[in-house]
Design a protein around this motif. Sequence first.
Motif, PDB file in Angstrom:
ATOM      1  N   ASP A   5     -33.064 -16.480 -16.164  1.00 33.87           N
ATOM      2  CA  ASP A   5     -32.042 -15.274 -16.116  1.00 33.87           C
ATOM      3  C   ASP A   5     -32.793 -14.470 -17.518  1.00 33.87           C
ATOM      4  O   ASP A   5     -32.614 -15.102 -18.508  1.00 33.87           O
ATOM      5  CB  ASP A   5     -30.581 -15.583 -16.313  1.00 33.87           C
ATOM      6  CG  ASP A   5     -29.828 -14.394 -16.448  1.00 33.87           C
ATOM      7  OD1 ASP A   5     -30.287 -13.380 -17.485  1.00 33.87           O
ATOM      8  OD2 ASP A   5     -28.816 -14.198 -15.914  1.00 33.87           O
ATOM      9  N   TYR A   6     -33.417 -13.505 -17.235  1.00 30.29           N
ATOM     10  CA  TYR A   6     -33.984 -12.654 -18.181  1.00 30.29           C
ATOM     11  C   TYR A   6     -33.062 -12.307 -19.353  1.00 30.29           C
ATOM     12  O   TYR A   6     -33.438 -12.551 -20.682  1.00 30.29           O
ATOM     13  CB  TYR A   6     -34.834 -11.462 -17.807  1.00 30.29           C
ATOM     14  CG  TYR A   6     -35.656 -10.712 -18.826  1.00 30.29           C
ATOM     15  CD1 TYR A   6     -36.596 -10.970 -19.233  1.00 30.29           C
ATOM     16  CD2 TYR A   6     -34.965  -9.556 -19.172  1.00 30.29           C
ATOM     17  CE1 TYR A   6     -37.397 -10.073 -20.189  1.00 30.29           C
ATOM     18  CE2 TYR A   6     -35.524  -8.636 -20.466  1.00 30.29           C
ATOM     19  CZ  TYR A   6     -36.763  -9.095 -20.789  1.00 30.29           C
ATOM     20  OH  TYR A   6     -37.341  -8.245 -21.731  1.00 30.29           O
ATOM     21  N   SER A   7     -31.946 -11.837 -18.915  1.00 33.57           N
ATOM     22  CA  SER A   7     -30.894 -11.386 -20.153  1.00 33.57           C
ATOM     23  C   SER A   7     -30.578 -12.442 -20.931  1.00 33.57           C
ATOM     24  O   SER A   7     -30.449 -12.477 -22.323  1.00 33.57           O
ATOM     25  CB  SER A   7     -29.769 -10.711 -19.427  1.00 33.57           C
ATOM     26  OG  SER A   7     -29.029 -10.290 -20.225  1.00 33.57           O
ATOM     27  N   SER A   8     -30.160 -13.741 -20.411  1.00 33.46           N
ATOM     28  CA  SER A   8     -29.663 -14.611 -21.097  1.00 33.46           C
ATOM     29  C   SER A   8     -30.914 -15.488 -22.030  1.00 33.46           C
ATOM     30  O   SER A   8     -30.616 -15.843 -23.153  1.00 33.46           O
ATOM     31  CB  SER A   8     -29.420 -16.049 -20.052  1.00 33.46           C
ATOM     32  OG  SER A   8     -29.077 -16.864 -20.763  1.00 33.46           O
ATOM     33  N   ARG A   9     -32.084 -15.537 -21.530  1.00 34.63           N
ATOM     34  CA  ARG A   9     -33.028 -15.700 -22.488  1.00 34.63           C
ATOM     35  C   ARG A   9     -33.164 -15.028 -23.500  1.00 34.63           C
ATOM     36  O   ARG A   9     -33.740 -15.428 -24.626  1.00 34.63           O
ATOM     37  CB  ARG A   9     -34.266 -16.029 -21.530  1.00 34.63           C
ATOM     38  CG  ARG A   9     -35.569 -16.468 -22.390  1.00 34.63           C
ATOM     39  CD  ARG A   9     -37.065 -16.856 -21.454  1.00 34.63           C
ATOM     40  NE  ARG A   9     -37.346 -15.539 -20.571  1.00 34.63           N
ATOM     41  CZ  ARG A   9     -37.489 -15.408 -19.630  1.00 34.63           C
ATOM     42  NH1 ARG A   9     -36.673 -16.393 -18.872  1.00 34.63           N
ATOM     43  NH2 ARG A   9     -37.928 -14.273 -18.994  1.00 34.63           N
ATOM     44  N   THR A  10     -33.286 -13.742 -23.377  1.00 36.62           N
ATOM     45  CA  THR A  10     -33.356 -12.582 -24.373  1.00 36.62           C
ATOM     46  C   THR A  10     -32.455 -12.723 -25.409  1.00 36.62           C
ATOM     47  O   THR A  10     -32.967 -12.728 -26.605  1.00 36.62           O
ATOM     48  CB  THR A  10     -33.569 -11.220 -23.675  1.00 36.62           C
ATOM     49  OG1 THR A  10     -34.472 -11.137 -22.807  1.00 36.62           O
ATOM     50  CG2 THR A  10     -33.547 -10.185 -24.857  1.00 36.62           C
ATOM     51  N   ARG A  11     -31.208 -12.812 -25.020  1.00 32.63           N
ATOM     52  CA  ARG A  11     -30.195 -13.120 -26.016  1.00 32.63           C
ATOM     53  C   ARG A  11     -30.424 -14.370 -26.704  1.00 32.63           C
ATOM     54  O   ARG A  11     -30.059 -14.463 -28.080  1.00 32.63           O
ATOM     55  CB  ARG A  11     -28.616 -12.926 -25.297  1.00 32.63           C
ATOM     56  CG  ARG A  11     -28.483 -11.491 -24.825  1.00 32.63           C
ATOM     57  CD  ARG A  11     -27.252 -11.399 -24.263  1.00 32.63           C
ATOM     58  NE  ARG A  11     -27.096 -10.100 -23.765  1.00 32.63           N
ATOM     59  CZ  ARG A  11     -26.432  -9.180 -24.554  1.00 32.63           C
ATOM     60  NH1 ARG A  11     -25.864  -9.406 -25.636  1.00 32.63           N
ATOM     61  NH2 ARG A  11     -26.150  -7.953 -23.929  1.00 32.63           N
ATOM     62  N   TYR A  12     -30.583 -15.281 -26.215  1.00 30.08           N
ATOM     63  CA  TYR A  12     -30.610 -16.759 -26.723  1.00 30.08           C
ATOM     64  C   TYR A  12     -32.100 -16.571 -27.906  1.00 30.08           C
ATOM     65  O   TYR A  12     -31.831 -17.252 -28.863  1.00 30.08           O
ATOM     66  CB  TYR A  12     -30.898 -17.789 -25.932  1.00 30.08           C
ATOM     67  CG  TYR A  12     -31.364 -19.109 -26.453  1.00 30.08           C
ATOM     68  CD1 TYR A  12     -30.560 -20.030 -26.997  1.00 30.08           C
ATOM     69  CD2 TYR A  12     -32.818 -19.419 -26.369  1.00 30.08           C
ATOM     70  CE1 TYR A  12     -30.999 -21.112 -27.653  1.00 30.08           C
ATOM     71  CE2 TYR A  12     -33.086 -21.020 -26.991  1.00 30.08           C
ATOM     72  CZ  TYR A  12     -32.162 -21.632 -27.534  1.00 30.08           C
ATOM     73  OH  TYR A  12     -32.422 -22.721 -28.240  1.00 30.08           O
ATOM     74  N   ASP A  13     -32.891 -15.856 -27.548  1.00 34.37           N
ATOM     75  CA  ASP A  13     -34.041 -16.127 -28.355  1.00 34.37           C
ATOM     76  C   ASP A  13     -33.867 -15.183 -29.615  1.00 34.37           C
ATOM     77  O   ASP A  13     -34.369 -15.639 -30.827  1.00 34.37           O
ATOM     78  CB  ASP A  13     -35.442 -15.492 -27.492  1.00 34.37           C
ATOM     79  CG  ASP A  13     -35.751 -16.487 -26.517  1.00 34.37           C
ATOM     80  OD1 ASP A  13     -35.765 -17.610 -26.681  1.00 34.37           O
ATOM     81  OD2 ASP A  13     -36.735 -15.870 -25.782  1.00 34.37           O
ATOM     82  N   ARG A  14     -33.168 -14.112 -29.527  1.00 36.87           N
ATOM     83  CA  ARG A  14     -32.673 -13.385 -30.556  1.00 36.87           C
ATOM     84  C   ARG A  14     -31.639 -14.078 -31.549  1.00 36.87           C
ATOM     85  O   ARG A  14     -32.022 -13.931 -32.582  1.00 36.87           O
ATOM     86  CB  ARG A  14     -31.986 -12.259 -30.066  1.00 36.87           C
ATOM     87  CG  ARG A  14     -32.940 -11.035 -29.518  1.00 36.87           C
ATOM     88  CD  ARG A  14     -32.113  -9.884 -28.946  1.00 36.87           C
ATOM     89  NE  ARG A  14     -33.059  -8.928 -28.266  1.00 36.87           N
ATOM     90  CZ  ARG A  14     -32.445  -7.992 -27.348  1.00 36.87           C
ATOM     91  NH1 ARG A  14     -31.315  -7.873 -27.137  1.00 36.87           N
ATOM     92  NH2 ARG A  14     -33.508  -7.087 -26.958  1.00 36.87           N
ATOM     93  N   ARG A  15     -30.575 -15.036 -31.085  1.00 39.54           N
ATOM     94  CA  ARG A  15     -29.907 -15.642 -31.633  1.00 39.54           C
ATOM     95  C   ARG A  15     -30.684 -16.791 -32.590  1.00 39.54           C
ATOM     96  O   ARG A  15     -30.307 -16.816 -33.827  1.00 39.54           O
ATOM     97  CB  ARG A  15     -28.767 -16.490 -31.041  1.00 39.54           C
ATOM     98  CG  ARG A  15     -27.747 -15.506 -30.305  1.00 39.54           C
ATOM     99  CD  ARG A  15     -26.776 -16.169 -29.891  1.00 39.54           C
ATOM    100  NE  ARG A  15     -27.069 -17.130 -29.025  1.00 39.54           N
ATOM    101  CZ  ARG A  15     -27.065 -17.025 -27.623  1.00 39.54           C
ATOM    102  NH1 ARG A  15     -26.731 -15.739 -27.151  1.00 39.54           N
ATOM    103  NH2 ARG A  15     -27.184 -17.961 -26.733  1.00 39.54           N
ATOM    104  N   VAL A  16     -31.775 -17.518 -32.225  1.00 37.99           N
ATOM    105  CA  VAL A  16     -32.497 -18.532 -32.676  1.00 37.99           C
ATOM    106  C   VAL A  16     -33.129 -17.749 -33.631  1.00 37.99           C
ATOM    107  O   VAL A  16     -33.234 -18.389 -34.835  1.00 37.99           O
ATOM    108  CB  VAL A  16     -33.009 -19.416 -31.747  1.00 37.99           C
ATOM    109  CG1 VAL A  16     -34.095 -20.214 -32.574  1.00 37.99           C
ATOM    110  CG2 VAL A  16     -32.194 -19.978 -30.887  1.00 37.99           C
ATOM    111  N   ALA A  17     -33.774 -16.770 -33.338  1.00 35.56           N
ATOM    112  CA  ALA A  17     -34.754 -16.231 -34.361  1.00 35.56           C
ATOM    113  C   ALA A  17     -34.156 -15.587 -35.619  1.00 35.56           C
ATOM    114  O   ALA A  17     -34.539 -15.876 -36.863  1.00 35.56           O
ATOM    115  CB  ALA A  17     -35.555 -14.836 -33.856  1.00 35.56           C
TER     116      ALA A  17
END
Length: 676
Positions: free
Chosen positions: A368-380
């Motif tokens: 899921d591209y949207s799920s991956r995008t939101r997770y990467d932003r949170r971690v960063a």
Amino acid sequence: MGELSFTNEIAKIASTDLFRRNSDGELQTGIFVGRPFYLDYSKAYLLVADSWKLKARGIPQGSFLLAYYENEPDVSEAVLLRVLGPAKLPTDDDVISSMVEYYKDNLRTSGRDSQLDDFTRYEFGFSGLECRILGTFYKDEDGRTRFGADVENFYSAHNYSVIKPNDEVLELIANFREGEVAGRPTDVRIGTVRYSSSRRFQAQEKDVPVYVSPQDFLGKRTALFGMTRTGKSNTVKKIIQATVSMTENAPYRLDQPVEGTADETLEPFTGNGLPKYPVGQIIFDINGEYANPNLQDEGTAIFEMFQDQTTRFSTIPKQGFKVMKVNFYRDVLSGFELVRSHLGDSTGNYLESFRAVDLEKPDDYDTDYSSRTRYDRRVAAYLCCLYRAGFEPPEGFTVHFQGNRELNRMVKADGSIDPSTGISLEEASNWFTTIWDNYDSDPYFANYKRDKGHEWADEDLKAILVMLTRKKSSGGTATIDGYRKLRGISELHTETVDKPFEEEIIEELRNGRIIIVDLSQGDPEIQSLYSERICRKIFADSMDRFVNSKPNNFVQFYFEEAHNLFPKKEDKDLSQIYNRIAKEGAKLNLGLLYATQEVSSISSNILKNTQNWFIAHLNNEDETKEIKKYYDFGDFADSLVRFSASSDKGFVRMKTYSNPFVVPVQIDRFPKNEEE
């Protein structure tokens, strides 16, 4: 003591006849000391004489006595008594009146020149004793000696004769448990029977050994209470030593299949009482006395005794120790757990929101591209908080997450920054700060919500951005502590470390090794953070094995100065890890042993689940008031306060899981060599 001599010793105890008589029908199990003049289901009052007490070499407070029913010699029954204190006789008032008169006349009332007549001297020589009834020894239909923790029936008091047991019988009494005497090959000696601080009489008598079963401690809760330097640590070392001896003989390893049904596989003990798997032991060493050599204990630090079986961990780099640090950038989840614990006592809505952030990688991360995008932003964004707080990143460390052309130009007008290709933490921090400053004012975000049906930043990312920018609202001013709150645990971070230390600890515990966590150089908050984190990891691993029907070996937790770590008495949060180990640890084969001088400060939920008790000198009634709530420790409350912390080291009142009553014990000194 070697195995052969120990086996012979146990055989001797088991063969002791509690009802042995000579050819004239006289008891051969001890010395006559008196007769009851009152007896019921819980108390007995005895008439004793000075001459009887002298012949028996004294009757100390707390000592064991046996009351035999003598009206029918064939009845094999003896009531076990514990001496509590003096009791008033019906004739005491007359005796006291007579004594006072003699004193007034200045007459000698004792010694060779006593001017008392024989009858008066005889009357003055009697006194009363109050005793607690602990239960009844009797023979069953097969002729075996049994013990019941009550009185099934009692007869008129004059039918009983009371004796002070001899060494052989006292050894049987002190080592009687669960309907039988100590007798498993795994039982170990822990000390000798000791009744009193004064030992003029007892020093003339043979030491009576006391044994314990390590099974009483495996998977159980054990408390050691007493002032500093009263022998608590020595007792802990004796228990560790006994557990090591069992581990050496465990027949299986967790990675070896065990023959039998599923239930038999999960059964923790073999038929002969040995644990099936090696027992792991972990010591949280607040004072460093187990992990480091010290002059007070003369070379008996646990790591010295069991070097081949011990691994030491420390909060700071030290020779011979593995360092307990986390690479917060590489091991995001482990680091964030420490952050959550660190912020646990801090107040503020923004901190609660930050603690609630989910940094667990989603299951659909790869699809899921949207799920991956939101997770990467949170971690960063979270890693940027660490960076701002002073956590040193690994050399050349970059973060990757999806921005877009419009947002990149919002940060840099020429669009020369692209987070998707990797940017430094400094650049990422500026990127997220710019986004938050413009979040409520730039039309891009309003249009995004209108077109997508949800905001660009979810609630988790907002909570992180508030922490990073120290601004509660977009475009506001920095009015909160934010990331500065994290500076207190920056010393827990390391730029290296390949494997999280808690995973390594669990692996070693599953292999039956001893782990010593040296917390002596950490401040109280660091001690608490590490202790709680390690306990949670071990508990979670044990629960995972349990729910997946995998066997758990026994893991024993040892806590020195437990009042520094455990929840307080008034704390009602039962979800705390120490409460969970106390309440749920038994089914997971997790044992808990804790030592402290502050009984009254320990959570009642832990105390109520404690099966083994070792009570040494306590210096005030607040502590003894708490002790009196459990078992028959009320019989010793006064003496626990009176005794000396310095001269009575190792003198404890012991109640173990399988012992039916409290036994006063002088704990053996933990030696460097068994022969010492």
